[in-house]
Design a protein around this motif. Sequence first.
Motif, PDB file in Angstrom:
ATOM      1  N   VAL A 107      34.955  46.757  42.893  1.00 53.14           N
ATOM      2  CA  VAL A 107      34.892  46.245  44.269  1.00 53.14           C
ATOM      3  C   VAL A 107      34.446  44.790  44.305  1.00 53.14           C
ATOM      4  O   VAL A 107      34.586  44.105  45.321  1.00 53.14           O
ATOM      5  CB  VAL A 107      33.937  47.084  45.137  1.00 53.14           C
ATOM      6  N   SER A 108      33.893  44.321  43.178  1.00 53.99           N
ATOM      7  CA  SER A 108      33.306  42.984  43.140  1.00 53.99           C
ATOM      8  C   SER A 108      33.240  42.486  41.711  1.00 53.99           C
ATOM      9  O   SER A 108      33.421  43.258  40.752  1.00 53.99           O
ATOM     10  CB  SER A 108      31.889  43.001  43.740  1.00 53.99           C
ATOM     11  N   GLU A 109      32.976  41.183  41.576  1.00 58.53           N
ATOM     12  CA  GLU A 109      32.686  40.578  40.280  1.00 58.53           C
ATOM     13  C   GLU A 109      31.284  39.978  40.370  1.00 58.53           C
ATOM     14  O   GLU A 109      30.953  39.326  41.363  1.00 58.53           O
ATOM     15  CB  GLU A 109      33.709  39.493  39.949  1.00 58.53           C
ATOM     16  N   ALA A 110      30.466  40.189  39.343  1.00 60.25           N
ATOM     17  CA  ALA A 110      29.051  39.871  39.468  1.00 60.25           C
ATOM     18  C   ALA A 110      28.486  39.204  38.222  1.00 60.25           C
ATOM     19  O   ALA A 110      28.879  39.514  37.094  1.00 60.25           O
ATOM     20  CB  ALA A 110      28.263  41.145  39.759  1.00 60.25           C
ATOM     21  N   LEU A 111      27.541  38.301  38.470  1.00 57.22           N
ATOM     22  CA  LEU A 111      26.768  37.639  37.424  1.00 57.22           C
ATOM     23  C   LEU A 111      25.307  38.007  37.611  1.00 57.22           C
ATOM     24  O   LEU A 111      24.836  38.164  38.739  1.00 57.22           O
ATOM     25  CB  LEU A 111      26.925  36.119  37.521  1.00 57.22           C
ATOM     26  N   TYR A 112      24.565  38.096  36.496  1.00 57.01           N
ATOM     27  CA  TYR A 112      23.176  38.516  36.564  1.00 57.01           C
ATOM     28  C   TYR A 112      22.262  37.567  35.799  1.00 57.01           C
ATOM     29  O   TYR A 112      22.645  37.005  34.769  1.00 57.01           O
ATOM     30  CB  TYR A 112      23.023  39.930  35.987  1.00 57.01           C
ATOM     31  N   CYS A 113      21.053  37.413  36.321  1.00 55.88           N
ATOM     32  CA  CYS A 113      20.020  36.642  35.638  1.00 55.88           C
ATOM     33  C   CYS A 113      18.668  37.070  36.176  1.00 55.88           C
ATOM     34  O   CYS A 113      18.580  37.951  37.049  1.00 55.88           O
ATOM     35  CB  CYS A 113      20.233  35.132  35.837  1.00 55.88           C
ATOM     36  N   ARG A 114      17.612  36.455  35.675  1.00 53.31           N
ATOM     37  CA  ARG A 114      16.258  36.683  36.186  1.00 53.31           C
ATOM     38  C   ARG A 114      15.637  35.341  36.529  1.00 53.31           C
ATOM     39  O   ARG A 114      15.894  34.336  35.847  1.00 53.31           O
ATOM     40  CB  ARG A 114      15.391  37.405  35.150  1.00 53.31           C
ATOM     41  N   ASP A 115      14.837  35.321  37.597  1.00 50.90           N
ATOM     42  CA  ASP A 115      14.175  34.078  37.969  1.00 50.90           C
ATOM     43  C   ASP A 115      12.984  33.815  37.056  1.00 50.90           C
ATOM     44  O   ASP A 115      12.700  34.625  36.147  1.00 50.90           O
ATOM     45  CB  ASP A 115      13.809  34.090  39.462  1.00 50.90           C
ATOM     46  N   ILE A 121      18.313  38.986  39.744  1.00 50.08           N
ATOM     47  CA  ILE A 121      19.228  38.316  40.681  1.00 50.08           C
ATOM     48  C   ILE A 121      20.651  38.696  40.322  1.00 50.08           C
ATOM     49  O   ILE A 121      21.023  38.736  39.139  1.00 50.08           O
ATOM     50  CB  ILE A 121      19.085  36.786  40.602  1.00 50.08           C
ATOM     51  N   GLU A 122      21.445  38.978  41.332  1.00 44.52           N
ATOM     52  CA  GLU A 122      22.878  39.125  41.185  1.00 44.52           C
ATOM     53  C   GLU A 122      23.551  38.091  42.070  1.00 44.52           C
ATOM     54  O   GLU A 122      23.157  37.895  43.226  1.00 44.52           O
ATOM     55  CB  GLU A 122      23.337  40.533  41.592  1.00 44.52           C
ATOM     56  N   LEU A 123      24.540  37.406  41.540  1.00 45.98           N
ATOM     57  CA  LEU A 123      25.426  36.552  42.314  1.00 45.98           C
ATOM     58  C   LEU A 123      26.808  37.178  42.198  1.00 45.98           C
ATOM     59  O   LEU A 123      27.297  37.423  41.090  1.00 45.98           O
ATOM     60  CB  LEU A 123      25.431  35.126  41.765  1.00 45.98           C
ATOM     61  N   TYR A 124      27.443  37.461  43.347  1.00 51.08           N
ATOM     62  CA  TYR A 124      28.705  38.193  43.268  1.00 51.08           C
ATOM     63  C   TYR A 124      29.669  37.769  44.364  1.00 51.08           C
ATOM     64  O   TYR A 124      29.283  37.152  45.355  1.00 51.08           O
ATOM     65  CB  TYR A 124      28.458  39.696  43.312  1.00 51.08           C
ATOM     66  N   ARG A 125      30.935  38.117  44.134  1.00 45.87           N
ATOM     67  CA  ARG A 125      31.951  37.940  45.177  1.00 45.87           C
ATOM     68  C   ARG A 125      32.696  39.264  45.304  1.00 45.87           C
ATOM     69  O   ARG A 125      32.918  39.988  44.332  1.00 45.87           O
ATOM     70  CB  ARG A 125      32.899  36.796  44.825  1.00 45.87           C
ATOM     71  N   ASP A 126      33.038  39.615  46.523  1.00 44.28           N
ATOM     72  CA  ASP A 126      33.759  40.853  46.784  1.00 44.28           C
ATOM     73  C   ASP A 126      35.251  40.668  46.591  1.00 44.28           C
ATOM     74  O   ASP A 126      35.812  39.616  46.921  1.00 44.28           O
ATOM     75  CB  ASP A 126      33.510  41.327  48.217  1.00 44.28           C
ATOM     76  N   ARG A 127      35.891  41.706  46.095  1.00 46.29           N
ATOM     77  CA  ARG A 127      37.338  41.777  46.159  1.00 46.29           C
ATOM     78  C   ARG A 127      37.723  42.183  47.585  1.00 46.29           C
ATOM     79  O   ARG A 127      36.913  42.726  48.334  1.00 46.29           O
ATOM     80  CB  ARG A 127      37.856  42.806  45.146  1.00 46.29           C
ATOM     81  N   PRO A 128      38.969  41.939  48.001  1.00 42.46           N
ATOM     82  CA  PRO A 128      39.405  42.376  49.334  1.00 42.46           C
ATOM     83  C   PRO A 128      39.193  43.876  49.512  1.00 42.46           C
ATOM     84  O   PRO A 128      39.411  44.653  48.580  1.00 42.46           O
ATOM     85  CB  PRO A 128      40.902  42.012  49.354  1.00 42.46           C
TER      86      PRO A 128
END
Length: 280
Positions: A107-115, A121-128
């Motif tokens: 449903v999405s593509e996601a990147l992960y890291c820690r502060d 933290i997740e940074l993501y974008r949704d698919r349609p």
Amino acid sequence: MTETNTVRGTTVGRVALRVNDLDRTSSFYEQVVGLEPQSKGDQTAALGAGGVPLLELVEDADAPERTRDETGLFHTAFLVPSRRALADALVRLEDEWELTGASDHRVSEALYCRDPEGNGIELYRDRPREAWPIGDDGRVQMDTLPLDTNELRKEATETETVPSNTVVGHVHLEVSSIAAAREFYADALGMNVRQEYGPSALFLAADDYHHHVGCNVWNNRTKPADGRGLEWFELAVPNRETLETVRERFAAREISVTEIEDGIEITDSDEITVRLRAHD
């Protein structure tokens, strides 16, 4: 959705973190995540996008580090509006920090890291939405598949900030009991269960989104947090009528409701603080 659901139109609002080092943490969210600074005091800072606050930091130099058995935040998920914006986030993470994961969730593509203080933290974008896989039971079918970051990086424009319409798409929590979390977020609050993995993970949404709140017990955490980390997170309901309905729902279940300046505040079964306010 059932007729008893009262939170359609609800979104995630702000997330507040208790941190030891305000300057270092706020600089990270500005320079690496790409949020815009909005205000800063002696012990607080607010960052966001497009003039909308998304993250609040509260400094507590004496707050102990979160222990391995404390519940709380798994990650705050910032939803960017395009694959290009996600690619720009990838460049910032790889060039200025450390990428800890990258996944295709269908449903999405996601990147992960820690502060700098260990908050996920997740940074993501949704698919349609029309591309989301939906099962016969009407629930979304998410997965965790590898994401090709080399291909993603090709779309980057090296923009240093997230787009103005970036939001907190969801909050993922580490809880002590999936059954108790379900009773609170689904039965009491009225969210829909969108996917579940037996007794280990639960994903809930206010409508047919893939999830606004995630809960897991993967790390076997058993007691409420008492140190740095998640201070509270916010759900913004559509109007004051809905807020009153939610208030009555919790009161009927004898769950304590606290009045705050712009809404109400409740705590879940793990003493995680949830704030609710009306959009209007």
